[in-house]
Design an enzyme around this catalytic site. Structure first.
Site, short mmCIF file in Angstrom:
data_model
loop_
_atom_site.label_atom_id
_atom_site.label_comp_id
_atom_site.label_asym_id
_atom_site.label_seq_id
_atom_site.Cartn_x
_atom_site.Cartn_y
_atom_site.Cartn_z
N SER A 290 20.38 28.12 -27.14
CA SER A 290 19.87 27.65 -25.60
C SER A 290 18.56 26.83 -25.76
CB SER A 290 19.67 29.16 -24.91
OG SER A 290 19.47 28.90 -23.61
N ASP B 251 18.39 13.36 -30.69
CA ASP B 251 19.31 11.98 -30.01
C ASP B 251 18.01 10.93 -29.81
OD1 ASP B 251 21.49 13.64 -29.65
OD2 ASP B 251 21.09 13.74 -27.50
N LYS C 186 25.07 27.15 -27.50
CA LYS C 186 24.89 27.65 -26.38
C LYS C 186 24.34 26.56 -25.20
CE LYS C 186 22.93 31.21 -23.12
NZ LYS C 186 22.18 30.34 -21.91
#
Length: 541
Positions: free
Chosen positions: A306, A317, A331
């Site tokens: 999460s 990224d 999740k």
């Protein structure tokens, strides 16, 4: 129908009515709800209340006491939500209060972690450790102390939650705790004054190598962003950082954004969330890392989920951190908590979240049991069917099943002997025995003499072992004994430091800092080249 059952049924009707209202609010934003849908909902509600009425009046045993609540809170509502996804859930009053307490990161009590030990009538409630600086710690309560009574009421046949609730109470009030301690001739009685007990999400922060910081983050609560800021400021100008997110189940989205803001450049995307009821929302770094650039390694495992995956995905990224460890939980669903009535809450999935590159990392849950979804996902996933995205510098990353680490570090597997020692609380109980009539200093090391005493203790507890068993995991045994002894003698922080300095996964993560440095430098070059190309393309001739 008994009045208790009527009240429970009324609570359920209120719950379903609230869900219906939420649904209608959602549908008003994406299109009018049809009269057929409304009619079907009313018919289904009538069917359910009829079933409940028949059960309440005709079941073989009376539906009294706490049974009506169990039928609704543990049966009907969870059963309904389970058909949606694994994360939409209902909080009964007790669970709702606990959830709010966890989010706040504080409560009022005496400040200790407790757990049951033993079986049946021999089970006792034992202090695992007092939190440093709390009433329990200041009073001298130790790990291993057995809580015999609270305010004169024996703790026999009580579970740890019941005892914990007895210890909690308004700030400034007194509570008397009676403890049995190994080596003490009689029970010890402590008069403690309850206080605000902070439950920090950063449970360990220290310089693990010269100039290199280490932070272990347990969850994301209302204080997490500030705690990370304090930890980073404490390191001054670090040469590197290992951020340990193993076993972090997540928490508040806002705090995941706040943590990312400490490492990314101002304006960089952190995460976006999309749901059918609301427009897309994009979160960006609003302050940035204030020009501090140093290599970051993030350590993850299958239990990283999460909000912890939001941090891992954003920094991966943007090539700001090297992710090492195991593929994370997966999740990618965001829950909004709606307060229903009588301090109950509905955590309903309202969004999917996406990393800056556009990855949805939610793991597939269709046709999967809840048990398998939560506990059986260690099998490496085939990347050929997963969506492919690119980081800022053009590296390949994958969506659809957790954050895949840049470099794999496997969690060490325990053998049968290690599991036996842990199952018998061997290190914890040995520490009580070892420190019953002695103290140690911080230069204490586990030598052959200590191991000899440990072997004698195992024999006294009928824990089977061979000399080969001990020799095969001697470093692990040394670390566990020293950690428990330091926890008891000097506090939880010192015990955790011992474990971190030994932990083979952390040691491997430290070895990736040069690679993280190269990653960041290359990413900066690629981003600069892209900016130059854009400027050249738009400049007038």
């Amino acid at each position: 129908m008994p009045s208790r059952a009527r009240r429970t049924l009324f609570s359920l009707v209120v719950f379903f009515a609230t869900c219906g209202l939420i649904g209608m609010m959602i549908d008003q934003k994406v299109g009018a709800q049809s009269s057929t849908d409304e009619s079907t909902l009313r018919d289904n509600l009538r069917s359910f209340t009829s079933v409940y009425d028949i059960v309440a009046q005709n079941y073989a045993d009376p539906i009294t006491g706490d049974k009506p609540g169990k039928v609704i809170y543990d049966g009907a509502i969870p059963g309904m939500l389970r058909t949606l996804d694994p994360h939409s859930s209902f909080y009964d009053p007790k669970a709702y209060a606990k959830m709010r307490e966890d989010q706040h990161g504080k409560y009022y009590g005496v400040g200790m972690t407790i757990q049951p030990q033993g079986v049946g009538t021999a089970q006792k409630i034992v202090v695992v450790f007092p939190f440093e600086g709390t009433p329990s710690y200041r009073a001298g309560i130790r790990p291993g102390d057995v809580i015999a009574a609270v305010d004169g009421k024996p703790t026999d046949n009580l579970n740890s939650e019941e005892v914990a609730n007895m210890l909690k109470g308004p700030k400034g009030t007194h509570v008397q705790v009676t403890l049995v301690r190994e080596g003490a001739s009689k029970p010890l009685v402590f008069d403690l004054i309850r206080d605000e007990i902070p439950h920090n999400s950063v449970d360990l922060k220290f310089e693990i190598r010269p100039g290199v910081g280490y932070i272990h983050l347990t969850n994301f609560q209302e204080t997490t962003g500030r705690e990370i800021s304090d930890a980073l400021e404490g390191f001054g100008e670090p040469k590197g950082l290992v951020l340990d997110l193993r076993g972090n189940p997540g928490g508040l989205l806002s705090e995941a954004v706040a943590v990312c803001d400490k490492f990314l450049h101002r304006g960089q995307v952190i995460v976006s969330q999309r749901g059918r009821a609301y427009p897309e929302q994009i979160y960006r770094a609003t302050h940035g890392e204030s020009g501090q650039e140093y290599p970051v390694v993030i350590l993850v495992n299958h239990g990283t989920a999460s909000a912890a995956e939001i941090v891992s995905g954003a920094l991966q990224d943007h090539d700001r951190a090297l992710i090492v460890g195991e593929t994370t939980f997966g999740k990618g669903l965001v829950q909004t908590v709606y307060q229903i009535s009588e301090n109950t809450g509905l955590a309903l999935t309202t969004y999917h979240y996406y990393t800056p590159s556009g990855r949805l990392i939610q793991r597939n849950y269709s046709g999967v049991s809840l048990y398998d979804y939560y506990y059986n996902h260690d099998t490496p996933q085939d990347t050929k069917d997963r969506e492919v995205k690119l980081t800022d510098s053009g590296r390949t990353v994958y969506g659809g099943g957790g954050i895949t680490p840049d470099d794999q570090i496997d969690t060490p597997k325990s053998n049968h002997f290690q599991e036996s020692l842990l199952g018998h609380y061997a290190f914890f109980n040995f520490t009580k025995h070892y420190l019953a009539n002695r103290t140690v200093s911080k230069d204490f090391q586990v030598n052959d003499e200590v191991i000899g005493e440990f072997k004698q203790f195992l024999k006294s507890q009928d824990i089977a072992f061979t000399d080969q068993d001990i020799a095969g995991v001697r470093d692990w045994i040394n670390a566990n004994i020293q950690s428990e002894i330091f926890t008891s003698q000097f506090g939880q922080q010192e015990g955790l430091k011992v474990r971190a300095e030994w932990d083979p996964m952390i040691q491997k993560a430290l070895g990736f800092l040069p690679q993280a440095q190269t990653l960041e430098q290359n990413a900066e070059k690629v981003v600069a080249q892209k900016a130059m190309a854009r400027n050249s393309a738009t400049s007038p001739e």
